[in-house]
Design an enzyme around this catalytic site. Structure first.
Site, PDB file in Angstrom:
ATOM      1  N   GLY A   1       0.821  -1.211   0.000  1.00  0.00           N
ATOM      2  CA  GLY A   1       0.000   0.000   0.000  1.00  0.00           C
ATOM      3  C   GLY A   1       0.856   1.262   0.000  1.00  0.00           C
TER       4      GLY A   1
ATOM      5  CG  ASN B   1      -2.087   1.106   8.270  1.00  0.00           C
ATOM      6  OD1 ASN B   1      -2.195   0.314   7.338  1.00  0.00           O
ATOM      7  ND2 ASN B   1      -1.601   0.765   9.451  1.00  0.00           N
TER       8      ASN B   1
ATOM      9  CB  SER C   1      -1.913   0.860  13.741  1.00  0.00           C
ATOM     10  OG  SER C   1      -1.213   0.225  12.683  1.00  0.00           O
TER      11      SER C   1
ATOM     12  CG  ASN D   1      -2.418 -11.554  -4.313  1.00  0.00           C
ATOM     13  OD1 ASN D   1      -2.713 -11.129  -5.436  1.00  0.00           O
ATOM     14  ND2 ASN D   1      -1.177 -11.830  -3.962  1.00  0.00           N
TER      15      ASN D   1
ATOM     16  CE  LYS E   1      -0.834 -11.024  -8.905  1.00  0.00           C
ATOM     17  NZ  LYS E   1      -0.837 -10.860  -7.486  1.00  0.00           N
TER      18      LYS E   1
ATOM     19  CG  HIS F   1       0.322 -13.038 -13.255  1.00  0.00           C
ATOM     20  ND1 HIS F   1       0.979 -13.135 -12.038  1.00  0.00           N
ATOM     21  CD2 HIS F   1       1.153 -12.357 -14.068  1.00  0.00           C
ATOM     22  CE1 HIS F   1       2.156 -12.536 -12.135  1.00  0.00           C
ATOM     23  NE2 HIS F   1       2.281 -12.045 -13.350  1.00  0.00           N
TER      24      HIS F   1
ATOM     25  CD  GLU G   1       4.775 -15.450  -9.691  1.00  0.00           C
ATOM     26  OE1 GLU G   1       4.127 -14.465 -10.094  1.00  0.00           O
ATOM     27  OE2 GLU G   1       5.044 -15.617  -8.484  1.00  0.00           O
TER      28      GLU G   1
HETATM   29  P1  NDP Z   1       0.103  -7.503   4.530  1.00  0.00           P
HETATM   30  O1  NDP Z   1      -0.580  -8.540   3.723  1.00  0.00           O
HETATM   31  O2  NDP Z   1       1.186  -7.902   5.431  1.00  0.00           O
HETATM   32  O3  NDP Z   1      -1.017  -6.722   5.361  1.00  0.00           O
HETATM   33  C1  NDP Z   1      -0.687  -5.718   6.300  1.00  0.00           C
HETATM   34  C2  NDP Z   1      -1.689  -4.603   6.247  1.00  0.00           C
HETATM   35  O4  NDP Z   1      -3.007  -5.088   6.489  1.00  0.00           O
HETATM   36  C3  NDP Z   1      -1.407  -3.547   7.291  1.00  0.00           C
HETATM   37  O5  NDP Z   1      -1.688  -2.287   6.739  1.00  0.00           O
HETATM   38  C4  NDP Z   1      -2.381  -3.915   8.394  1.00  0.00           C
HETATM   39  O6  NDP Z   1      -2.719  -2.849   9.238  1.00  0.00           O
HETATM   40  C5  NDP Z   1      -3.571  -4.322   7.558  1.00  0.00           C
HETATM   41  N1  NDP Z   1      -4.537  -5.111   8.292  1.00  0.00           N
HETATM   42  C6  NDP Z   1      -4.389  -6.387   8.732  1.00  0.00           C
HETATM   43  N2  NDP Z   1      -5.504  -6.797   9.365  1.00  0.00           N
HETATM   44  C7  NDP Z   1      -6.380  -5.760   9.326  1.00  0.00           C
HETATM   45  C8  NDP Z   1      -7.706  -5.568   9.809  1.00  0.00           C
HETATM   46  N3  NDP Z   1      -8.366  -6.551  10.437  1.00  0.00           N
HETATM   47  N4  NDP Z   1      -8.283  -4.369   9.603  1.00  0.00           N
HETATM   48  C9  NDP Z   1      -7.623  -3.392   8.957  1.00  0.00           C
HETATM   49  N5  NDP Z   1      -6.381  -3.511   8.473  1.00  0.00           N
HETATM   50  C10 NDP Z   1      -5.765  -4.685   8.665  1.00  0.00           C
HETATM   51  O7  NDP Z   1       0.636  -6.312   3.580  1.00  0.00           O
HETATM   52  P2  NDP Z   1       1.322  -6.329   2.137  1.00  0.00           P
HETATM   53  O8  NDP Z   1       1.575  -4.902   1.847  1.00  0.00           O
HETATM   54  O9  NDP Z   1       2.430  -7.306   2.041  1.00  0.00           O
HETATM   55  O10 NDP Z   1       0.186  -6.862   1.169  1.00  0.00           O
HETATM   56  C11 NDP Z   1      -1.064  -6.225   1.056  1.00  0.00           C
HETATM   57  C12 NDP Z   1      -1.932  -6.984   0.079  1.00  0.00           C
HETATM   58  O11 NDP Z   1      -1.305  -7.008  -1.179  1.00  0.00           O
HETATM   59  C13 NDP Z   1      -2.179  -8.459   0.448  1.00  0.00           C
HETATM   60  O12 NDP Z   1      -3.496  -8.790   0.120  1.00  0.00           O
HETATM   61  C14 NDP Z   1      -1.205  -9.197  -0.445  1.00  0.00           C
HETATM   62  O13 NDP Z   1      -1.634 -10.498  -0.712  1.00  0.00           O
HETATM   63  C15 NDP Z   1      -1.235  -8.319  -1.680  1.00  0.00           C
HETATM   64  N6  NDP Z   1      -0.076  -8.401  -2.550  1.00  0.00           N
HETATM   65  C16 NDP Z   1       1.170  -8.476  -2.038  1.00  0.00           C
HETATM   66  C17 NDP Z   1       2.271  -8.551  -2.854  1.00  0.00           C
HETATM   67  C18 NDP Z   1       3.612  -8.611  -2.261  1.00  0.00           C
HETATM   68  O14 NDP Z   1       4.587  -8.753  -3.038  1.00  0.00           O
HETATM   69  N7  NDP Z   1       3.764  -8.470  -0.962  1.00  0.00           N
HETATM   70  C19 NDP Z   1       2.143  -8.549  -4.320  1.00  0.00           C
HETATM   71  C20 NDP Z   1       0.795  -8.375  -4.767  1.00  0.00           C
HETATM   72  C21 NDP Z   1      -0.251  -8.334  -3.909  1.00  0.00           C
HETATM   73  P3  NDP Z   1      -1.839  -2.577  10.593  1.00  0.00           P
HETATM   74  O15 NDP Z   1      -0.649  -1.789  10.119  1.00  0.00           O
HETATM   75  O16 NDP Z   1      -2.738  -1.779  11.458  1.00  0.00           O
HETATM   76  O17 NDP Z   1      -1.475  -3.909  11.137  1.00  0.00           O
END
Ligand code: NDP
Length: 477
Positions: free
Chosen positions: A14, A32, A34, A102, A182, A185, A189
């Site tokens: 994000g 976010n 938090s 995802n 996706k 994809h 991969e």
């Molecule tokens: P994570 O999957 O580790 O998720 C962490 C984020 O989710 C934090 O902002 C966290 O907030 C938030 N979160 C978790 N639980 C909750 C909840 N109950 N309510 C609100 N917010 C919540 O982060 P990534 O950035 O790695 O991935 C984000 C998404 O992108 C995932 O769906 C992942 O599958 C997808 N993705 C990831 C890729 C990668 O290379 N990493 C590639 C393509 C897609 P807090 O900070 O408050 O804990």
């Protein structure tokens, strides 16, 4: 001033997407769960563009211009539902909630249908390219209602990767289409990675090459028709030497491949659609086999025997043959993946243009490759192509490769080297080309034990043989 787009969920993905929007001149609202991550982003990268940070969902929503575009980038599953439940009541008709995580496409279909009831456009959006892609230009696969793309598409196309100057982003189709594509994809991969790993294994075990030598071979291949991000990084990984031991990096890593689940989802969906994605399935199973430490130990302890020493020299130029086998198997894996996309498109009425998918995968994403140009061209020529294998370019490639491919699979079998990817791809290929398959016998077995009936080659209708009677008479069914 209000923000053109907002991002909620500011972990690595994000945060990088938000920075990418800001770097392209868009004002980005930040949120976010938090506040720490929001604060960090502004402190570290605030000078990259215009950000409007908010502590609460209400402030965040109020900071966005209408129609609001809210990108959700949180952990997939329950967290996504929690965020949707939090934001939906704060939004108005015509606003957009864009899930860039995802998600499983069936979850996306469910969420889209529910939000439609209250007039909110829900866009399930696939994003590929990892952290770096998110920041510098990912391949983007948005689904959801077509009309939402008019307001959303230009922003996404701005931040997406570009291939020959064209954005790697297109409206894939309604509801879950983006997340489905996706997912496939990612499945492709998995298959590509498995095939590359098998090529390495053969060059090492049969060819006796060192990892550093194989890195050079892959570097060479990367200049040719196999040229792709995955081949390029494979060479880098093989070149790597472990600082602590001085050994090749590949020799100090535990040989148990992990997975997060999108490959498995692809295979599950393919089973439901009845599409044989054997290349993807074998790669998911190969990872599972590698991870089954207990079973592998039991097999090692029992001393499951392999071929006797010296059996089966490779009858050809190994390096050239492996390149051919890799290319042909890769064609099969992609052909199967694209067939799955076409089958789902039909099943769900998504009207996906497969050529457009190849086009947006040419840059930004993990499977980016020269190869995708040819897939695009194949579907441009024949949008209803039954399988990529019959397109001129691929037919030619497979015709040229098949003898080498057979030699490689034969060598692997005779030397006891597991090549589920190469082997199953060849079996699929031979299955497609077979004039008669033993499926006729299976129909006979089914009719024998379950009266499941069969069709004849010489007349229409369904038939059943009275197997339990003495004369085994055939009757109409
Ligand atoms: P994570 O999957 O580790 O998720 C962490 C984020 O989710 C934090 O902002 C966290 O907030 C938030 N979160 C978790 N639980 C909750 C909840 N109950 N309510 C609100 N917010 C919540 O982060 P990534 O950035 O790695 O991935 C984000 C998404 O992108 C995932 O769906 C992942 O599958 C997808 N993705 C990831 C890729 C990668 O290379 N990493 C590639 C393509 C897609 P807090 O900070 O408050 O804990």
């Amino acid at each position: 001033e209000k923000a053109q787009i907002g991002v909620t969920g500011l972990a690595v993905m994000g945060r990088n997407l938000a920075r990418n929007f800001a770097r392209h001149g868009h004002t980005v609202a930040l949120h976010n769960r938090s506040y720490g991550r929001t604060k960090d982003l502004v402190e570290q990268f605030g000078d990259e563009g215009k950000f409007i940070p908010s502590e609460t969902a209400e402030q965040f929503v109020a900071s966005l211009e209408r129609p609001r575009r809210v990108v959700i980038m949180v952990k997939a599953g329950g967290p996504t539902d929690a965020v949707i439940d939090e934001f939906a009541p704060l939004l108005e008709k015509g606003d957009m909630l864009i899930d860039a995580g995802n998600a499983h496409y069936l979850d996306t279909r469910r969420r889209e249908a529910a939000l439609k009831e209250i007039g909110i456009h829900f866009v399930g959006m696939g994003v590929s390219g990892g952290e770096e892609g998110a920041l510098h230009g990912p391949s983007i696969m948005p689904g959801g209602p077509k009309e939402s793309y008019d307001a959303l598409g230009p922003l996404l196309e701005d931040i997406s990767a570009k291939a020959e100057g064209e954005p790697c982003c297109v409206h894939v189709g309604p509801d879950g289409a983006g997340h489905f594509v996706k997912m496939v994809h990612n499945g492709i991969e998995y298959a590509d990675m498995q095939l590359i790993a098998e090529a390495y294994d053969l060059l090492r075990q049969v060819g006796g090459h060192s990892p550093a030598e194989i890195a050079e071979i892959f570097k060479g291949w990367n200049e040719g028709r196999l040229g792709s991000y995955l081949i390029e990084i494979t060479a880098e990984v093989l070149k790597q030497v472990d600082a602590a031991t001085g050994k090749p990096f590949v020799d100090i890593v535990l040989d148990q491949a992990e997975q997060k689940g999108t490959g498995r989802w692809t295979v599950q969906a393919a089973l439901d659609l009845g599409v044989p994605v054997s290349g993807i399935a074998e790669s998911v199973f190969a990872r599972a086999l590698s991870g089954g430490a207990d079973v592998r130990k039991a097999a090692a302890d029992a001393g499951l025997p392999g071929p006797s020493a010296g059996s089966g020299e490779h009858a050809g130029d190994l390096r050239a043959d492996v390149e051919q086998a890799l290319f042909a198997s890769k064609i099969v894996a992609y052909a199967q993946g694209f067939q799955q996309i076409q089958a789902a498109s039909k099943e769900y009425g998504w009207d996906i243009d497969p050529g457009a998918m190849a086009k947006i995968w040419r840059a930004g994403c993990i499977i980016r490759a020269k190869f995708l140009d040819f897939i695009k061209q194949a579907y441009d020529k024949q949008p209803e192509l039954a399988t990529l294998l019959v397109d001129d370019y691929f037919l030619d490639a497979v015709s040229g490769a098949q003898q080498a491919w057979r030699r490689v699979v034969a060598t692997a079998a005779s030397q006891g080297i597991p090549t589920p990817g190469f082997t199953s791809a060849l079996a699929y290929y031979d299955g497609l080309r077979a004039k008669r398959l033993p499926a006729a016998l299976i129909q006979g077995q089914r009719d024998f034990f379950g009266a499941h009936t069969y069709h004849r080659i010489d007349k229409p209708g369904s038939f059943h043989t009275l197997w339990a009677t003495d004369d085994r008479k055939e009757v109409d069914a």
